[in-house]
Design a protein around this motif. Structure first.
Motif, short mmCIF file in Angstrom:
data_model
loop_
_atom_site.label_atom_id
_atom_site.label_comp_id
_atom_site.label_asym_id
_atom_site.label_seq_id
_atom_site.Cartn_x
_atom_site.Cartn_y
_atom_site.Cartn_z
N MET A 118 0.85 -1.17 0.00
CA MET A 118 0.00 0.00 0.00
C MET A 118 0.90 1.24 0.00
O MET A 118 1.88 1.29 0.73
N LYS A 119 0.56 2.19 -0.82
CA LYS A 119 1.30 3.44 -0.86
C LYS A 119 1.10 4.20 0.46
O LYS A 119 0.05 4.11 1.09
N LEU A 120 2.12 4.97 0.85
CA LEU A 120 2.05 5.73 2.09
C LEU A 120 0.86 6.69 2.08
O LEU A 120 0.16 6.81 3.09
N VAL A 121 0.59 7.34 0.97
CA VAL A 121 -0.53 8.28 0.90
C VAL A 121 -1.85 7.56 1.19
O VAL A 121 -2.73 8.12 1.86
N VAL A 122 -2.00 6.35 0.70
CA VAL A 122 -3.23 5.59 0.94
C VAL A 122 -3.35 5.27 2.43
O VAL A 122 -4.41 5.41 3.03
N TYR A 123 -2.23 4.85 3.04
CA TYR A 123 -2.24 4.54 4.47
C TYR A 123 -2.63 5.77 5.29
O TYR A 123 -3.44 5.68 6.20
N LEU A 124 -2.04 6.92 4.94
CA LEU A 124 -2.37 8.15 5.67
C LEU A 124 -3.85 8.48 5.52
O LEU A 124 -4.51 8.81 6.52
N ASN A 125 -4.37 8.38 4.31
CA ASN A 125 -5.79 8.69 4.08
C ASN A 125 -6.71 7.73 4.83
O ASN A 125 -7.68 8.16 5.45
#
Length: 104
Positions: A1-8
């Protein structure tokens, strides 16, 4: 999972993620935007912090790996590719070591 997806998915902004990771807001922003790749030490921190959701491979645009038969079999095999990390290769089986650390 991309970091941006995890943050969102976890309702985190750059500043909060930076605080939890011991990084700067600017570093997290650059990692998310692909302007910089985290150091090997931060890749491990991110992997453990995200409970294994964000892997070192997620910071690279890796092509899918062809199966021996030539087809993809409908499975995205990018996570099975090796990644250059800390002067050596992280092979698929070695990610278990990081996962063990993530759950500890």
């Amino acid at each position: 999972m991309k970091l941006v997806v995890y943050l969102n998915e976890n309702d985190l902004n750059f500043s909060e993620a930076a605080r939890q990771l011991g990084a700067t807001h600017q570093a997290v922003r650059c990692w998310v935007l692909g302007e910089r790749t985290p150091s090997p030490e931060f890749m491990i921190k991110i992997f453990r912090w995200s409970h294994g959701s964000v892997t070192p491979n997620d910071f690279y645009e890796l092509p899918p790996v062809q199966s021996p038969g030539g087809g993809h079999g409908g499975e995205d095999k990018r996570r099975r590719s090796s990644v250059q990390l800390a002067g050596g290769l992280i092979l698929p089986g070695q990610l278990d070591m990081f996962r063990a650390g993530a759950s500890a």
